[in-house]
Design an enzyme around this catalytic site. Structure first.
Site, PDB file in Angstrom:
ATOM      1  N   ILE A  39       1.057  -1.214   0.008  1.00 43.67           N
ATOM      2  CA  ILE A  39       0.122   0.290   0.079  1.00 43.67           C
ATOM      3  C   ILE A  39       0.699   0.683  -0.127  1.00 43.67           C
ATOM      4  O   ILE A  39       2.059   1.762   0.860  1.00 43.67           O
ATOM      5  CB  ILE A  39      -1.021  -0.733   1.680  1.00 43.67           C
ATOM      6  CG1 ILE A  39      -1.839  -1.239   1.414  1.00 43.67           C
ATOM      7  CG2 ILE A  39      -1.617   1.352   1.144  1.00 43.67           C
ATOM      8  CD1 ILE A  39      -2.884  -1.122  -0.532  1.00 43.67           C
ATOM      9  N   ASP A 132      -5.120  11.689  15.102  1.00 41.62           N
ATOM     10  CA  ASP A 132      -5.881  10.915  15.185  1.00 41.62           C
ATOM     11  C   ASP A 132      -7.304  11.427  14.687  1.00 41.62           C
ATOM     12  O   ASP A 132      -8.180  12.398  14.773  1.00 41.62           O
ATOM     13  CB  ASP A 132      -5.771  10.881  16.828  1.00 41.62           C
ATOM     14  CG  ASP A 132      -7.045  10.164  17.197  1.00 41.62           C
ATOM     15  OD1 ASP A 132      -8.295   9.433  16.646  1.00 41.62           O
ATOM     16  OD2 ASP A 132      -7.557  11.170  18.615  1.00 41.62           O
ATOM     17  N   GLU A 166     -17.133   9.439  16.806  1.00 39.87           N
ATOM     18  CA  GLU A 166     -16.547   9.308  17.402  1.00 39.87           C
ATOM     19  C   GLU A 166     -15.945   9.269  18.620  1.00 39.87           C
ATOM     20  O   GLU A 166     -15.971   9.435  19.541  1.00 39.87           O
ATOM     21  CB  GLU A 166     -15.322   8.130  16.535  1.00 39.87           C
ATOM     22  CG  GLU A 166     -14.601   7.174  17.335  1.00 39.87           C
ATOM     23  CD  GLU A 166     -13.322   7.743  18.288  1.00 39.87           C
ATOM     24  OE1 GLU A 166     -13.181   6.458  18.724  1.00 39.87           O
ATOM     25  OE2 GLU A 166     -13.322   8.454  17.828  1.00 39.87           O
ATOM     26  N   GLU A 167     -15.864  10.682  18.266  1.00 39.67           N
ATOM     27  CA  GLU A 167     -15.057  11.161  19.090  1.00 39.67           C
ATOM     28  C   GLU A 167     -16.172  12.043  20.318  1.00 39.67           C
ATOM     29  O   GLU A 167     -16.137  12.624  21.710  1.00 39.67           O
ATOM     30  CB  GLU A 167     -14.327  12.275  18.513  1.00 39.67           C
ATOM     31  CG  GLU A 167     -12.917  12.179  18.104  1.00 39.67           C
ATOM     32  CD  GLU A 167     -12.502  11.654  18.485  1.00 39.67           C
ATOM     33  OE1 GLU A 167     -12.321  11.217  19.796  1.00 39.67           O
ATOM     34  OE2 GLU A 167     -11.109  11.791  17.717  1.00 39.67           O
ATOM     35  N   ASP A 195      -7.493   2.344  13.788  1.00 37.35           N
ATOM     36  CA  ASP A 195      -7.167   3.937  14.995  1.00 37.35           C
ATOM     37  C   ASP A 195      -6.370   4.893  15.173  1.00 37.35           C
ATOM     38  O   ASP A 195      -5.726   4.279  16.240  1.00 37.35           O
ATOM     39  CB  ASP A 195      -8.587   4.094  15.678  1.00 37.35           C
ATOM     40  CG  ASP A 195      -9.172   4.915  16.398  1.00 37.35           C
ATOM     41  OD1 ASP A 195      -8.731   6.160  15.920  1.00 37.35           O
ATOM     42  OD2 ASP A 195      -9.914   4.997  17.033  1.00 37.35           O
ATOM     43  N   ASP A 303      -0.203  -1.194   5.101  1.00 37.71           N
ATOM     44  CA  ASP A 303       0.270  -2.470   4.548  1.00 37.71           C
ATOM     45  C   ASP A 303      -0.562  -3.770   5.111  1.00 37.71           C
ATOM     46  O   ASP A 303      -0.928  -4.603   4.857  1.00 37.71           O
ATOM     47  CB  ASP A 303       2.028  -2.975   4.742  1.00 37.71           C
ATOM     48  CG  ASP A 303       2.442  -2.351   3.488  1.00 37.71           C
ATOM     49  OD1 ASP A 303       2.134  -0.655   2.628  1.00 37.71           O
ATOM     50  OD2 ASP A 303       3.875  -1.572   3.515  1.00 37.71           O
TER      51      ASP A 303
END
Length: 477
Positions: A39, A132, A166-167, A195, A303
Site C-alpha cells: 500500500i 487521530d 467517534e470522538e 484507529d 500495509d
C-alpha cells in the site's frame, strides 16, 4: 480515538498480554498467510495532506457538526465514487449537529459474506486530527482504491466504513450497526478497525479484546512477524469503532500505534523511539497536524490493512467463488486432483513438500533442477454477454537460483485461442516469494470465445525453481 482509557490501563503496560505470540493463524483464520500488497505510503501521506488542507480551510479542525468534517466526508466519498464503489453518505444527529458516515461497497463478491474495514474520519475540536484519525482513514482509503485497481475478483463482498462522531462516543459506528436489519448484520463475517496508525513515537499493537476475532488477530500477528516486526496485544476497552460490531458477536480485530500511553524501555528497545514519552504527545491536541506523524509506522500499518483486506476478501466462508458471474473454471482449487485439467501428469498434487494455499491440492510446476517443461490447462467458454472478464491466481515461487537479475526458470500464464497462443504474463526465479501472491489478468478481449487457460513452465539445466499455483478464478461481470 475517543476518550482516554482508565488511568494506568494504557500507560507503561498498555498491553493486555505482553508479547503477542508469533504463531501462525489459527484454524479460524486463513490456512495460509496471503502475500500483502504494498500500500503506497506516498498516497496515504498525500491524503493526509488533503485532510490537513481541509482542516486549515475550515477553522483548524474536522470536528463533527462543523464544515471541516462534512468537507472531509465529501472528499472521501468522491475518491471512492471515482474508483467504482457503490457509496452512500449516511446522516445522523449528534449533540454537536449533523454528522455522516461514508459507506463504500465494492459491487462484486458474495453479498451474503461481507468483510468490512473501517476507521473514524472526524477529529476533536482542538485540532485537525491528522494522526487521530486521519492516519487510519487514509490507510483504509488507499487500500480501498488499490483493491479496486487490482482487478481481482473477490470471493466475498468488501465494504469500507468511514465513521463520523467517534470522538463524541462512537456515535457513527453505533448508528450504522444499530440501523442494519438483523439479516444484514448476520452477513458481516469480520470487521477490521484502524484507529491511529502513524503515531510519532509508535508501537505496533494488535487488538485483543474479542475472542470471536482471534483468527483475524492471529493473522495480523503473523503478518507483522513475517515482516520482522514484533507486536503486543492491546485491549482498547470499547474505545473505538469496532465496539458496536463486537457487541453483536461479530469478529473484530485491528491495529493501533499508540495514543497518550507511555512507551516503556522494553518497547523502545524493540520498536525504536523514546522511552518515557507518549506514543503520541499531540493526542487530542492542536499539534496533531501533518507534522505529527511517523511515516514508517504509517507505512507498516497501512500495509497491514492491505494484507487483511486482500486475505479476507478471498477467504472461504462457504459461499460461491466468485458469485459475480460465477467461476467459469471447474475444479479451480485442484481439490479433485487432475479432474477438468489437462497437461503434464503429476503437476496437480497433494504433496506436503509444497503447501497449498487452501485445501491440500495445488498445481506444482517445475522444481526439477534440470532442463524440462511442464504445463496444465483448461478450456473455458467466456460468455459474449460479459462486460468484463478476469483471470486471477495465487502463486508461490521458491528457487535455488542465486539472487541477481538473470532469468533462468519461468512460468507463463497463457491463453490459447485456436492456433494463437498469447502470453498474458511471465513469472520467473526473480519473482520468488515466501508466501502466496495473487496475480490478475484481463481476459475481456476473449468474451464470446472458447479458449484454453494454460500455465506453462520451463526450467534450465540446473538449480530448481518451483512455481506453485492454487485457487484460480476466471470471473466475469
Amino acid at each position: 480515538m475517543s476518550k482516554p482509557l482508565l488511568s494506568g490501563v494504557l500507560g507503561a503496560a498498555l498491553v493486555a498480554a505482553a508479547l503477542a505470540p508469533s504463531a501462525p493463524a489459527t484454524a479460524s483464520g486463513p490456512t495460509v498467510v496471503a502475500a500483502s500488497p504494498d500500500i503506497s505510503v506516498t498516497n496515504v501521506k498525500a491524503y493526509l495532506d488533503q485532510l490537513q488542507s481541509i482542516a486549515t480551510s475550515n477553522g483548524g479542525n474536522r470536528y463533527t457538526g462543523r464544515p471541516g468534517y462534512r468537507a472531509s466526508a465529501d472528499w472521501v466519498k468522491s475518491k471512492l465514487d471515482a474508483a467504482g464503489y457503490t457509496t452512500s453518505l449516511q446522516s445522523f444527529s449528534t449533540s454537536a449537529g449533523t454528522s455522516y458516515n461514508v459507506i463504500a461497497e465494492w459491487p462484486h463478491g458474495d453479498a451474503n459474506h461481507v468483510v468490512m474495514a473501517g476507521s473514524h474520519l472526524d477529529s476533536v475540536s482542538s485540532g485537525p486530527g491528522i494522526n487521530d484519525n486521519g492516519s487510519g482513514s487514509a490507510g483504509v482509503l488507499e487500500t480501498a482504491l488499490a483493491f479496486a485497481a487490482s482487478g481481482q475478483t473477490p470471493r466475498n463482498r468488501v465494504r469500507f466504513g468511514f465513521w463520523g462522531a467517534e470522538e463524541l462516543g462512537l456515535v457513527g459506528s453505533k448508528y450504522y450497526v444499530n440501523n442494519l436489519p438483523a439479516a444484514e448484520r448476520d452477513k458481516i463475517e469480520l470487521y477490521l478497525n484502524f484507529d491511529m496508525t502513524g503515531s510519532p513515537n509508535p508501537g505496533y499493537f494488535v487488538y485483543n479484546d474479542n475472542p470471536a476475532g482471534n483468527g483475524a488477530r492471529d493473522e495480523l500477528t503473523s503478518y507483522f512477524t513475517s515482516k520482522s516486526i514484533q507486536t503486543e496485544y492491546v485491549d482498547v476497552q470499547g474505545r473505538s469503532d469496532h465496539a458496536a460490531f463486537r457487541a453483536l458477536g461479530i469478529p473484530t480485530a485491528g491495529t493501533f500505534s499508540g495514543a497518550e500511553g507511555i512507551k516503556t524501555s522494553a518497547q523502545a528497545s524493540k520498536w525504536g523511539g523514546t522511552a518515557g514519552q507518549a506514543y503520541d504527545p499531540c493526542y487530542h491536541r492542536s499539534c496533531d497536524t501533518i507534522s505529527n506523524l511517523n511515516l514508517t509506522s504509517l507505512d507498516r500499518h497501512s500495509d497491514a490493512i492491505g494484507h487483511m483486506v486482500w486475505t479476507y476478501a478471498q477467504k472461504d466462508y462457504g459461499g460461491t467463488n466468485p458469485p459475480t458471474g460465477g467461476n467459469l473454471l471447474l475444479n479451480p482449487g485442484f481439490e479433485s486432483g487432475a479432474v477438468n485439467w489437462t497437461g503434464t501428469t503429476g503437476v496437480i498434487t497433494n504433496s506436503t513438500s509444497k503447501p497449498a494455499r487452501t485445501g491440500s491440492y495445488k498445481a506444482w510446476l517445475q522444481g526439477n533442477g534440470r532442463t524440462s517443461t511442464e504445463n496444465i490447462g483448461q478450456s473455458v467458454a467466456i460468455p459474449a454477454a460479459a462486460t468484463a472478464a478476469s483471470l486471477s491466481l495465487w502463486i508461490r515461487i521458491d528457487t535455488a537460483e542465486t539472487t541477481g537479475s538473470t532469468v533462468y526458470d519461468t512460468v507463463k500464464v497463457q491463453v490459447v485461442d485456436g492456433a494463437t497462443t498469447t502470453t498474458l504474463g511471465t513469472l520467473s526465479n526473480l519473482n520468488k516469494s515466501t508466501s502466496y501472491v495473487q496475480k490478475t489478468f484481463n481476459l475481456t478481449a476473449y468474451k464470446g470465445k472458447t479458449v484454453m487457460v494454460r500455465f506453462a513452465g520451463q526450467e534450465d539445466s540446473s538449480l530448481q525453481t518451483s512455481f506453485v499455483i492454487d485457487d484460480v478464478v476466471l470471473g466475469t461481470s
